[in-house]
Design an enzyme around this catalytic site. Structure first.
Site, PDB file in Angstrom:
ATOM      1  CB  CYS A  59       6.668 -11.665   8.637  1.00 31.60           C
ATOM      2  SG  CYS A  59       7.245 -10.958   7.079  1.00 31.60           S
ATOM      3  CB  CYS A  63      11.319  -5.087   8.765  1.00 31.35           C
ATOM      4  SG  CYS A  63      10.863  -5.929   6.868  1.00 31.35           S
ATOM      5  CB  CYS A  66       8.115  -5.260  11.300  1.00 33.16           C
ATOM      6  SG  CYS A  66       6.515  -5.898  10.980  1.00 33.16           S
ATOM      7  CB  CYS A 103      -4.911  -0.326   2.981  1.00 37.57           C
ATOM      8  SG  CYS A 103      -3.222  -1.252   2.724  1.00 37.57           S
ATOM      9  CB  CYS A 134      -4.449  -0.225  -1.033  1.00 37.78           C
ATOM     10  SG  CYS A 134      -3.047  -0.098  -0.809  1.00 37.78           S
ATOM     11  CB  CYS A 194       0.705   2.637  -2.103  1.00 34.60           C
ATOM     12  SG  CYS A 194       0.614   3.331  -0.423  1.00 34.60           S
ATOM     13  NE  ARG A 271      -2.115   6.455   0.417  1.00 33.92           N
ATOM     14  CZ  ARG A 271      -3.507   7.012   0.021  1.00 33.92           C
ATOM     15  NH1 ARG A 271      -4.354   7.546   0.894  1.00 33.92           N
ATOM     16  NH2 ARG A 271      -3.766   6.785  -1.156  1.00 33.92           N
TER      17      ARG A 271
END
Ligand code: SAM
Ligand code: DTB
Ligand code: SF4
Length: 336
Positions: A59, A63, A66, A103, A134, A194, A271
């Site tokens: 990616c 972040c 991550c 998801c 999702c 979400c 959640r």
């Protein structure tokens, strides 16, 4: 005033009020959150969701927590977008194992139009299995959000991750405002949102209050509000810091965060997301008491582990909880 009116959602929370909730005596905070929870939900029901990483690693974002960022050496192998048939087979197995919601996550900075047809097929076919759908695919344009809605997507996950002040210490390749813009495209397309964040990244209580204040003052509260405990991944800046300092998430503060989320967004599905692998049964029980009403199941989140299904099934049995929706015989039987 009726019982429900006293617990009606508010959109005018101030940061000071949210901080004051965090500062309540713990027992008072959990009691208040449990009352709010009971006004809107059956506290014995927990929704089971299952995640699948449909496009792993490589990616472009940085972040700091991550495993999938190309900026860090985490040892994760990057993979291409999965074929729709393989995703649908995983969703069917998840449904047969007891999950009500599926998801699909992709390690993308933003969705590219060229991937839309394949995603639309997988979303439509997962939806046809009778599951809630999702996806979390990075930033979206208004048109992409409409296309996902047309394919049958119920929810789009896009987190704010932390409060606005700590945000610059977490990620610098995507702005807070860009996240808010994607959320507004999702709402405008008529999908459910979400949106939540992560606890245990070295942020302060004020930052956690800042995150929940942002969520509680959005034009619409997130329909689903994931609270993740940081899973410290070796090779990531935030994971390495936590591992070096040996500081796990403060469990009491984690429960406080769940409780405040339940109070400020009373009708959202809260959640209990990443981080469950390292949590005791008692800690999870207190999270449910404080208003969490959904978990991810199935042994794996996107790239990091979760408790096994039979462990979760035993926890449900011991806490007299049941999976939301019809009773899932397979999940219940796993405890026996
Ligand atoms: N790439 C997409 C994006 O970020 O919008 C979707 C996938 S991303 C993995 C989804 C969310 O998972 C992140 O926003 C973050 O809140 C959470 N997450 C990722 N890694 C995590 C970790 N190590 N611990 C806790 N939560 C994590
Ligand atoms: C969310 O807030 N938590 C889930 C879901 N949204 C996509 C993902 C957690 C990912 C944890 C790290 C991993 O397994 O890679
Ligand atoms: Fe990419 Fe999402 Fe990971 Fe950020 S959280 S690096 S956007 S996969």
């Amino acid at each position: 005033m009726s019982k429900i009116n006293a617990f009606e959602p508010r959109h005018d929370w101030t940061l000071v009020e949210v901080e004051a909730l965090f500062d309540l005596p713990f027992m008072d905070l959990v009691h208040r959150a449990a009352n709010v929870h009971r006004a809107w939900f059956d506290p014995s029901e927990i929704q089971l969701s299952q995640l699948l990483s449909v496009k792993t690693g490589g990616c472009a974002e940085n972040c700091g927590y991550c495993s999938q960022s190309a900026h860090f050496k985490t040892g994760l192998k990057a993979e291409k977008l999965m074929d729709a048939d393989d995703v649908v087979a995983k969703a069917r197995a998840a449904r047969d194992g007891g999950a009500q919601r599926f998801c699909m996550g992709a390690a993308w900075r933003e969705l590219k139009d060229r991937d839309l047809p394949k995603l639309a097929t997988m979303i439509a076919e997962v939806k046809a299995l009778g599951m809630e759908t999702c996806a979390t695919l990075g930033m979206l344009t208004a048109d992409q959000a409409k296309a996902l809605k047309a394919a049958g997507l119920d929810y789009y996950n896009h987190n704010l991750d932390t409060g606005p002040d700590y945000y610059k210490d977490v990620v610098t390749t995507r702005t807070y405002q860009e996240r808010l813009d994607t959320l507004s495209h999702v709402r405008d397309a008529g999908m459910s949102t979400c949106c939540g964040g992560i606890v245990g990244m070295g942020e302060t209580r004020r930052d956690r209050a800042g995150l929940l204040h942002q969520l509680a003052t959005l034009p619409a509260h997130p329909d689903s509000l994931p609270i993740n405990g940081l899973v410290p991944v070796s090779g990531t800046p935030l994971g390495d810091k936590v591992l070096a300092e040996g500081k796990a998430i403060d469990s009491i503060e984690f429960i406080r965060t769940i409780a405040v989320a339940r109070i400020v967004c009373p009708k959202s599905m809260v959640r209990l997301s990443a981080g469950r692998e390292g949590m005791s049964r008692e800690l999870q029980a207190l999270c449910f008491m404080a208003g969490a009403n959904s978990i991810f199941v199935g042994g794996k989140l996107l790239t990091t582990p979760l408790p096994d299904m039979d462990e979760d099934s035993r926890l449900f049995q011991d806490l007299d909880l049941k999976p939301m929706g019809s009773v899932r015989a397979e999940f219940v039987a796993a405890a026996e």
